[in-house]
Design a protein around this motif. Structure first.
Motif, PDB file in Angstrom:
ATOM      1  N   LEU A   1       2.829  92.558   7.972  1.00  0.00           N
ATOM      2  CA  LEU A   1       2.703  93.734   7.110  1.00  0.00           C
ATOM      3  C   LEU A   1       4.111  94.169   6.725  1.00  0.00           C
ATOM      4  N   ASP A   2       4.409  94.134   5.441  1.00  0.00           N
ATOM      5  CA  ASP A   2       5.734  94.493   4.936  1.00  0.00           C
ATOM      6  C   ASP A   2       6.832  93.695   5.638  1.00  0.00           C
ATOM      7  N   GLY A   3       6.553  92.398   5.871  1.00  0.00           N
ATOM      8  CA  GLY A   3       7.543  91.513   6.477  1.00  0.00           C
ATOM      9  C   GLY A   3       7.612  91.578   7.989  1.00  0.00           C
TER      10      GLY A   3
ATOM     11  N   PRO B   1      -1.761 102.276   7.608  1.00  0.00           N
ATOM     12  CA  PRO B   1      -2.626 102.817   6.554  1.00  0.00           C
ATOM     13  C   PRO B   1      -4.103 102.536   6.872  1.00  0.00           C
ATOM     14  N   ALA B   2      -4.980 103.435   6.441  1.00  0.00           N
ATOM     15  CA  ALA B   2      -6.416 103.264   6.666  1.00  0.00           C
ATOM     16  C   ALA B   2      -6.894 101.932   6.103  1.00  0.00           C
TER      17      ALA B   2
ATOM     18  N   ARG C   1      -9.089  99.047   8.051  1.00  0.00           N
ATOM     19  CA  ARG C   1     -10.343  98.522   7.494  1.00  0.00           C
ATOM     20  C   ARG C   1     -10.299  96.993   7.324  1.00  0.00           C
ATOM     21  N   ALA C   2      -9.122  96.436   7.078  1.00  0.00           N
ATOM     22  CA  ALA C   2      -8.982  95.011   6.790  1.00  0.00           C
ATOM     23  C   ALA C   2      -8.890  94.142   8.041  1.00  0.00           C
TER      24      ALA C   2
ATOM     25  N   GLY D   1     -10.702  94.730  14.851  1.00  0.00           N
ATOM     26  CA  GLY D   1     -11.085  96.063  14.388  1.00  0.00           C
ATOM     27  C   GLY D   1     -11.907  96.802  15.432  1.00  0.00           C
ATOM     28  N   ASP D   2     -12.877  96.090  16.038  1.00  0.00           N
ATOM     29  CA  ASP D   2     -13.687  96.716  17.086  1.00  0.00           C
ATOM     30  C   ASP D   2     -12.820  97.132  18.270  1.00  0.00           C
TER      31      ASP D   2
END
Length: 164
Positions: free
Chosen positions: A69-71, A113-114, A118-119, A125-126
């Motif tokens: 994420l962002d490098g 970030p939300a 979600r992704a 995620g669980d």
């Protein structure tokens, strides 16, 4: 010519306009100005506290599926309990927006970030949502969580499998 703006002959004597389609005029108040978006609620000054058991306030969730994420490579997500001021800011934001999304709470708790929460793949995620669960503010605990659907009878009990 008189100074009046009134027609000098009867209205019936004027020709009718031929309009194929009546134009739609938006219902706009010509005096009103567009409302500026309200500013996001901000946190007031907060002290930095030296907790006796800081481990009780956060949990690291190792991911089965690391990502960039962002490098930056993310191999674990730190979940933390929110400060009272953050819960107040979140509540004010919910009131301002007129909607509640539990992923906004997860975002604050993880610092991601939300959309990123979600992704996450389902197992990661669980795991993150499960780690967030004991740290959720009271108002978020009282609502339906995405990982545990309720029975729909209003009592907040988990739904039972069909035929059980």
């Amino acid at each position: 010519m008189s100074g009046s703006n009134r027609p000098q002959k009867p209205l019936e004597s004027y020709p009718l306009a031929e309009i194929d389609e009546m134009p739609v005029v938006p219902d706009v108040d010509p005096v009103a100005t567009p409302a500026a978006p309200a500013p996001e609620p901000t946190l007031g000054e907060m002290a930095v506290l030296d907790f006796i058991d800081p481990a009780a306030l956060s949990k690291s969730v190792p991911l089965r599926h690391a990502f960039r994420l962002d490098g930056e490579t993310i191999g674990a997500i730190q979940v933390r309990r929110l400060a009272v001021a953050e819960v107040g800011q979140l509540a004010a934001s919910i009131i301002q927006k007129g909607r509640y999304d539990v992923y906004d709470v997860y975002a604050l708790m993880t610092g991601l970030p939300a959309a990123v929460v979600r992704a996450l793949p389902d197992d990661d995620g669980d795991a993150v949502i499960d780690a967030c669960s004991p740290f959720l503010p009271r108002f978020a605990q009282e609502t339906e969580s995405p990982s545990e659907p309720t029975s729909g009878n209003g009592d907040g009990t988990p739904s039972s499998p069909a035929g059980a």
